[in-house]
Design a protein around this motif. Structure first.
Motif, PDB file in Angstrom:
ATOM      1  N   ALA A 101      49.774  -1.234 102.439  1.00 15.66           N
ATOM      2  CA  ALA A 101      50.639  -2.318 102.938  1.00 15.66           C
ATOM      3  C   ALA A 101      50.899  -3.349 101.836  1.00 15.66           C
ATOM      4  N   PRO A 102      52.074  -3.974 101.854  1.00 14.55           N
ATOM      5  CA  PRO A 102      52.353  -5.015 100.860  1.00 14.55           C
ATOM      6  C   PRO A 102      51.332  -6.152 100.951  1.00 14.55           C
ATOM      7  N   GLU A 103      51.135  -6.845  99.855  1.00 14.54           N
ATOM      8  CA  GLU A 103      50.145  -7.934  99.844  1.00 14.54           C
ATOM      9  C   GLU A 103      50.506  -9.036 100.833  1.00 14.54           C
ATOM     10  N   SER A 104      51.794  -9.139 101.131  1.00 10.75           N
ATOM     11  CA  SER A 104      52.221 -10.176 102.078  1.00 10.75           C
ATOM     12  C   SER A 104      51.904  -9.790 103.530  1.00 10.75           C
ATOM     13  N   TRP A 105      51.308  -8.611 103.736  1.00  9.14           N
ATOM     14  CA  TRP A 105      50.903  -8.164 105.080  1.00  9.14           C
ATOM     15  C   TRP A 105      49.373  -8.094 105.107  1.00  9.14           C
ATOM     16  N   PRO A 106      48.683  -9.221 105.159  1.00  4.63           N
ATOM     17  CA  PRO A 106      47.214  -9.210 105.044  1.00  4.63           C
ATOM     18  C   PRO A 106      46.516  -8.667 106.294  1.00  4.63           C
ATOM     19  N   ASP A 107      47.257  -8.492 107.384  1.00  3.67           N
ATOM     20  CA  ASP A 107      46.612  -8.066 108.627  1.00  3.67           C
ATOM     21  C   ASP A 107      46.400  -6.556 108.713  1.00  3.67           C
ATOM     22  N   ARG A 108      46.780  -5.805 107.696  1.00  2.00           N
ATOM     23  CA  ARG A 108      46.600  -4.345 107.754  1.00  2.00           C
ATOM     24  C   ARG A 108      46.443  -3.774 106.352  1.00  2.00           C
ATOM     25  N   GLU A 109      45.850  -2.598 106.315  1.00  2.00           N
ATOM     26  CA  GLU A 109      45.684  -1.930 105.022  1.00  2.00           C
ATOM     27  C   GLU A 109      46.859  -1.025 104.702  1.00  2.00           C
ATOM     28  N   LYS A 110      47.391  -0.385 105.770  1.00  2.00           N
ATOM     29  CA  LYS A 110      48.452   0.599 105.520  1.00  2.00           C
ATOM     30  C   LYS A 110      49.644   0.378 106.438  1.00  2.00           C
ATOM     31  N   TYR A 111      50.742   0.948 106.061  1.00  2.00           N
ATOM     32  CA  TYR A 111      51.918   0.939 106.932  1.00  2.00           C
ATOM     33  C   TYR A 111      52.614   2.300 106.750  1.00  2.00           C
ATOM     34  N   PRO A 112      53.476   2.688 107.690  1.00  2.00           N
ATOM     35  CA  PRO A 112      54.121   4.002 107.559  1.00  2.00           C
ATOM     36  C   PRO A 112      55.326   3.925 106.619  1.00  2.00           C
ATOM     37  N   GLU A 113      55.174   4.523 105.457  1.00  2.00           N
ATOM     38  CA  GLU A 113      56.326   4.567 104.546  1.00  2.00           C
ATOM     39  C   GLU A 113      57.413   5.452 105.163  1.00  2.00           C
ATOM     40  N   SER A 114      56.953   6.520 105.799  1.00  2.00           N
ATOM     41  CA  SER A 114      57.884   7.412 106.495  1.00  2.00           C
ATOM     42  C   SER A 114      57.264   7.777 107.839  1.00  2.00           C
ATOM     43  N   PHE A 115      58.091   7.828 108.877  1.00  2.00           N
ATOM     44  CA  PHE A 115      57.607   8.165 110.221  1.00  2.00           C
ATOM     45  C   PHE A 115      58.695   8.985 110.884  1.00  2.00           C
ATOM     46  N   VAL A 116      58.416  10.236 111.135  1.00  2.00           N
ATOM     47  CA  VAL A 116      59.454  11.144 111.656  1.00  2.00           C
ATOM     48  C   VAL A 116      58.934  11.850 112.912  1.00  2.00           C
ATOM     49  N   ILE A 117      59.765  11.897 113.932  1.00  2.00           N
ATOM     50  CA  ILE A 117      59.431  12.670 115.139  1.00  2.00           C
ATOM     51  C   ILE A 117      60.558  13.661 115.407  1.00  2.00           C
ATOM     52  N   ASP A 118      60.192  14.916 115.591  1.00  2.00           N
ATOM     53  CA  ASP A 118      61.171  15.941 115.966  1.00  2.00           C
ATOM     54  C   ASP A 118      61.304  15.903 117.488  1.00  2.00           C
ATOM     55  N   GLU A 119      62.364  15.256 117.957  1.00  2.00           N
ATOM     56  CA  GLU A 119      62.531  15.068 119.400  1.00  2.00           C
ATOM     57  C   GLU A 119      62.825  16.381 120.127  1.00  2.00           C
ATOM     58  N   LEU A 120      63.222  17.411 119.399  1.00  2.00           N
ATOM     59  CA  LEU A 120      63.472  18.700 120.050  1.00  2.00           C
ATOM     60  C   LEU A 120      62.176  19.492 120.223  1.00  2.00           C
ATOM     61  N   ARG A 121      61.238  19.238 119.360  1.00  2.00           N
ATOM     62  CA  ARG A 121      59.971  19.950 119.440  1.00  2.00           C
ATOM     63  C   ARG A 121      59.001  19.272 120.417  1.00  2.00           C
ATOM     64  N   CYS A 122      59.205  17.975 120.588  1.00  2.00           N
ATOM     65  CA  CYS A 122      58.328  17.181 121.455  1.00  2.00           C
ATOM     66  C   CYS A 122      58.351  17.710 122.892  1.00  2.00           C
ATOM     67  N   ILE A 123      57.201  17.651 123.543  1.00  2.00           N
ATOM     68  CA  ILE A 123      57.138  18.066 124.944  1.00  2.00           C
ATOM     69  C   ILE A 123      56.965  16.844 125.866  1.00  2.00           C
ATOM     70  N   TYR A 124      57.104  15.648 125.291  1.00  2.00           N
ATOM     71  CA  TYR A 124      57.103  14.398 126.055  1.00  2.00           C
ATOM     72  C   TYR A 124      55.860  14.267 126.951  1.00  2.00           C
ATOM     73  N   CYS A 125      54.720  14.560 126.356  1.00  2.00           N
ATOM     74  CA  CYS A 125      53.469  14.507 127.108  1.00  2.00           C
ATOM     75  C   CYS A 125      52.877  13.102 127.114  1.00  2.00           C
ATOM     76  N   GLY A 126      53.258  12.277 126.145  1.00  2.00           N
ATOM     77  CA  GLY A 126      52.745  10.908 126.103  1.00  2.00           C
ATOM     78  C   GLY A 126      51.404  10.753 125.404  1.00  2.00           C
ATOM     79  N   MET A 127      50.886  11.838 124.824  1.00  2.00           N
ATOM     80  CA  MET A 127      49.581  11.744 124.162  1.00  2.00           C
ATOM     81  C   MET A 127      49.623  10.783 122.973  1.00  2.00           C
ATOM     82  N   CYS A 128      50.745  10.736 122.267  1.00  2.00           N
ATOM     83  CA  CYS A 128      50.852   9.848 121.102  1.00  2.00           C
ATOM     84  C   CYS A 128      50.714   8.391 121.547  1.00  2.00           C
ATOM     85  N   GLU A 129      51.386   8.075 122.650  1.00  2.00           N
ATOM     86  CA  GLU A 129      51.325   6.709 123.177  1.00  2.00           C
ATOM     87  C   GLU A 129      49.897   6.369 123.604  1.00  2.00           C
TER      88      GLU A 129
END
Ligand code: SF4
Ligand code: SF4
Length: 194
Positions: A101-129
């Protein structure tokens, strides 16, 4: 077993009447059910269908549709790139690249540089949530997003954050009547999400 075995019990197929041969009792039973539903709709107004798309369908409050990545009060993605959602996903459709994470974000160590979800492959189970420790990923009530190619249905970080922008005030769990015409999530999504 031999065919002339005395223990063998021969069963004759039942003789069908003319009505049975033409399935008339079954057709009559089906028409009775249909007639009952027609009368119920006419007399008791029990219709459960809507004139979509003129009338917006309001999904159940527990409906699980397209994902969104939530933002915090400062407009940053809430996600801290812990990978728990990707680990919990049974369909293996979440792909995250974490970065320091940027130094200006002291509340966390990491952030998602890239975050991708394949909505066609997803089975909408809600486990991620369920797995997310910081409520960064949620399934929304959007049910009618379409695309003309597989690529269009692979949502990157920008797209997932834009879903948050258009659903933050229009979540089905937050209203029980349809959103005003022209202001539903789908209409709003047409511009930020291709
Ligand atoms: S809803 Fe289920 S299948 Fe879809 S991304 Fe989340 S965990 Fe994976
Ligand atoms: S969305 Fe939540 S569970 Fe997934 S990586 Fe980000 S913080 Fe972790």
């Amino acid at each position: 077993m031999r065919l002339d075995d005395p223990k063998l019990k021969k069963i004759e197929p039942p003789r069908l009447s003319l009505a049975d041969r033409f399935f008339l009792p079954q057709v009559a039973a089906g028409l009775l059910v249909t007639g009952k539903h027609i009368l119920d709709v006419l007399i008791k107004d029990t219709a459960i269908t809507v004139q979509y798309p003129e009338v917006q369908h309001v999904p159940s409050p527990v409906y699980r549709g397209v994902h969104r990545l939530n933002k915090d009060e400062e407009g940053r993605p809430k996600c801290v790139a812990c990978m728990l959602c990707a680990t919990a996903c049974p369909a293996h459709c979440i792909d995250i690249v974490g970065a320091t994470a940027p130094e200006s974000w002291p509340d966390r160590e990491k952030y998602p540089e890239s975050f991708v979800i394949d909505e066609l492959r997803c089975i909408y189970c809600g486990m991620c949530e369920e797995a997310c420790p910081v409520e960064a990923i949620e399934l929304t009530g959007l049910y009618d997003l379409t695309g003309l190619s597989r690529e269009e249905m692979i949502f990157d970080k920008t797209k997932l954050l834009s879903v948050f922008d258009v659903t933050r005030d229009a979540e089905p769990m937050k209203f029980t009547t349809p959103p005003p015409a022209g202001t539903g999530p789908t209409q709003a999504l047409e511009s930020p999400v291709s």
